[in-house]
Design an enzyme around this catalytic site. Structure first.
Site, PDB file in Angstrom:
ATOM      1  N   HIS A   1     -47.409  18.479  36.918  1.00 47.77           N
ATOM      2  CA  HIS A   1     -46.272  17.811  36.209  1.00 47.77           C
ATOM      3  C   HIS A   1     -45.892  16.626  36.582  1.00 47.77           C
ATOM      4  O   HIS A   1     -44.825  16.209  37.442  1.00 47.77           O
ATOM      5  CB  HIS A   1     -45.016  18.687  36.318  1.00 47.77           C
ATOM      6  CG  HIS A   1     -44.134  18.501  35.343  1.00 47.77           C
ATOM      7  ND1 HIS A   1     -43.291  19.562  34.501  1.00 47.77           N
ATOM      8  CD2 HIS A   1     -43.739  17.465  34.519  1.00 47.77           C
ATOM      9  CE1 HIS A   1     -42.691  18.850  33.775  1.00 47.77           C
ATOM     10  NE2 HIS A   1     -42.854  17.660  33.650  1.00 47.77           N
TER      11      HIS A   1
ATOM     12  N   GLU B   1     -43.742  27.473  34.595  1.00 50.77           N
ATOM     13  CA  GLU B   1     -43.780  26.419  35.719  1.00 50.77           C
ATOM     14  C   GLU B   1     -42.805  27.228  37.059  1.00 50.77           C
ATOM     15  O   GLU B   1     -41.603  27.689  36.326  1.00 50.77           O
ATOM     16  CB  GLU B   1     -43.306  25.052  35.540  1.00 50.77           C
ATOM     17  CG  GLU B   1     -44.516  24.406  34.886  1.00 50.77           C
ATOM     18  CD  GLU B   1     -44.129  23.011  34.634  1.00 50.77           C
ATOM     19  OE1 GLU B   1     -43.220  22.189  35.352  1.00 50.77           O
ATOM     20  OE2 GLU B   1     -44.649  22.333  33.464  1.00 50.77           O
TER      21      GLU B   1
HETATM   22  C1  DGY Z   1     -39.288  14.555  32.169  1.00 49.13           C
HETATM   23  O1  DGY Z   1     -38.543  13.228  32.459  1.00 49.13           O
HETATM   24  O2  DGY Z   1     -38.939  15.078  31.418  1.00 49.13           O
HETATM   25  C2  DGY Z   1     -40.469  14.587  32.637  1.00 49.13           C
HETATM   26  O3  DGY Z   1     -41.221  15.766  32.257  1.00 49.13           O
HETATM   27  C3  DGY Z   1     -40.613  14.427  34.093  1.00 49.13           C
HETATM   28  O4  DGY Z   1     -40.500  13.163  34.466  1.00 49.13           O
END
Ligand code: DGY
Length: 316
Positions: free
Chosen positions: A282, A264
Site C-alpha cells: 500500500h 489489510e
Molecule cells: C489514500 O490516500 O486513500 C491512499 O490509499 C493512501 O495514500
C-alpha cells in the site's frame, strides 16, 4: 483553553509543526490492526484527530467522545470512517485529495510494467542464480503497445494513469456509469461488460463503498478476456480476493499487481505464493512530496475547523 489534537500515527513532521503552536498535540506511534477499543482510548482527549486509513473510526468511536469536532483522514479514501454517523453527530470529516494523484498514477504504471515484464521474477531469479543468462525464451512477458487498458474509476487518479498509459501506446477505455448524464463524458467510456471482455489489462481506481465492494468478483473474472492482467491501487475489497486467486490459478488471469488487499494488513497466502503476482505494501502515495503535502493538508483541515472555519477538503 487549548484544544487537543491527537495524531494516531507518526506523520511527516510538518503536521505537528503546523499544529503545535496553537494546540496541544498528542502523537501516537504508528500501529496496525487497531480495534474500536484502541481508537476509543486514543481519541479520549481529542478535540480533533488526524487518522490513518486503517484506523476504524466507527459510530461507537465517534459517539465515545462528545468533544470531537473533526476527523481528518491522512488519505484521499475515507472508507474507514462512518461518515453517516459523523454527519449525525456534527463531526466534520476531511481528507487529502489531489496531492497524491501523480504518485499513485506513477505506482500504477510501475506495477503494470513490473507484472507484464516480469521484473520482480527476474530480480529474484537473478539474485538466486547470481548470474545473468540471456535466453531466447526466458521470462517472456507482454508488451504494452496497442494493448487495451480498462480503467474502472476515471477520476483524478484514473485520468492520470490514462495519460501515462497512452504515452506507452496503449488504448484506454473506462467504465461508462449507468446514468445517462455521465455516458460519453470520457472518450472511450464503454459498458462494464464490454470493458471486462475486451481489456488486456484492468486497473482499478474507484473508492470503496457499499456499491463497489467486490465489484470484481468471480462473475467479473469469468467475463474478462482470458490471459488479462489486473492492477489494483485503490482499495483491496473492491476485488474478491478468493475469486482473484482462482482466476490466477486457472490461467483466466495471466498476472496481477497489487498495492492493496481485501483484509489489510493480512494478505491472502495464496497470493503470496504466486510468482505472477507483484505485491507491494500500500505505497501508492509513498513519495516524500506526496506524503508531506498530505500531512500539510490534514493538519490544515484540523487547524481551520478548530478555528471555526471550513476545512480545505471536506468529505461531510
Ligand atoms: C489514500 O490516500 O486513500 C491512499 O490509499 C493512501 O495514500
Amino acid at each position: 483553553m487549548k484544544y487537543t489534537v491527537v495524531l494516531t500515527a507518526a506523520f511527516p513532521k510538518v503536521a505537528r509543526e503546523l499544529l503545535a503552536g496553537e494546540f496541544d498535540v498528542i502523537e501516537h506511534p504508528t500501529e496496525h490492526g487497531r480495534s474500536e477499543e484502541d481508537m476509543i482510548t486514543i481519541l479520549a482527549e481529542a478535540d480533533a484527530a488526524i487518522t490513518l486509513l486503517q484506523d476504524p473510526v466507527t459510530r461507537r468511536v465517534l459517539e465515545s467522545n462528545p468533544n470531537l469536532r473533526i476527523v481528518s483522514n491522512f488519505a484521499v479514501g475515507y472508507n474507514n470512517i462512518d461518515v453517516d454517523a459523523a454527519r449525525e453527530l456534527g463531526i466534520a470529516v476531511a481528507n487529502t485529495p489531489g496531492v497524491l494523484t501523480e504518485a499513485t498514477a506513477d505506482l500504477t504504471m510501475a506495477l503494470l510494467l513490473a507484472v507484464t515484464r516480469r521484473v520482480v521474477e527476474g530480480d529474484a531469479e537473478t539474485r538466486t542464480l547470481q548470474r545473468c543468462d540471456w535466453e531466447p525464451l526466458k521470462l517472456l512477458g507482454a508488451s504494452l503497445q496497442d494493448k487495451r487498458l480498462g480503467i474502472i474509476g476515471m477520476g483524478r487518479i484514473g485520468s492520470a494513469v490514462a495519460t501515462r498509459a497512452r504515452a506507452f501506446g496503449m488504448e484506454v477505455v473506462s467504465v461508462r456509469r449507468g446514468d445517462a448524464a455521465s455516458a460519453g463524458k470520457h472518450a472511450g467510456a464503454i459498458s462494464m461488460d464490454d470493458l471486462l471482455a475486451t481489456s488486456d489489462i484492468l486497473s482499478i481506481h474507484a473508492p470503496l463503498t457499499r456499491e463497489t465492494h467486490h465489484l470484481i468478483d468471480a462473475a467479473a473474472f469469468a467475463k474478462m478476456k482470458r490471459g488479462a492482467y489486473l492492477i489494483n491501487t485503490s482499495r483491496g475489497a473492491l476485488v474478491d480476493e478468493n475469486a482473484l486467486c482462482n482466476a490466477l490459478d486457472s490461467g483466466q488471469l495471466r498476472g496481477a499487481a497489487l498495492d492493496v488487499y481485501e483484509h489489510e494488513p493480512q494478505i491472502n497466502p495464496r497470493l503470496l505464493a504466486m510468482k505472477n503476482v507483484v505485491i507491494v505494501p500500500h505505497i501508492g502515495s509513498a513519495t516524500e512530496e506526496a506524503r508531506n503535502a498530505m500531512a500539510r493538508i490534514a493538519a490544515t483541515n484540523v487547524l481551520l475547523v478548530l478555528r471555526g472555519q471550513e476545512p480545505l477538503y471536506k468529505v461531510i
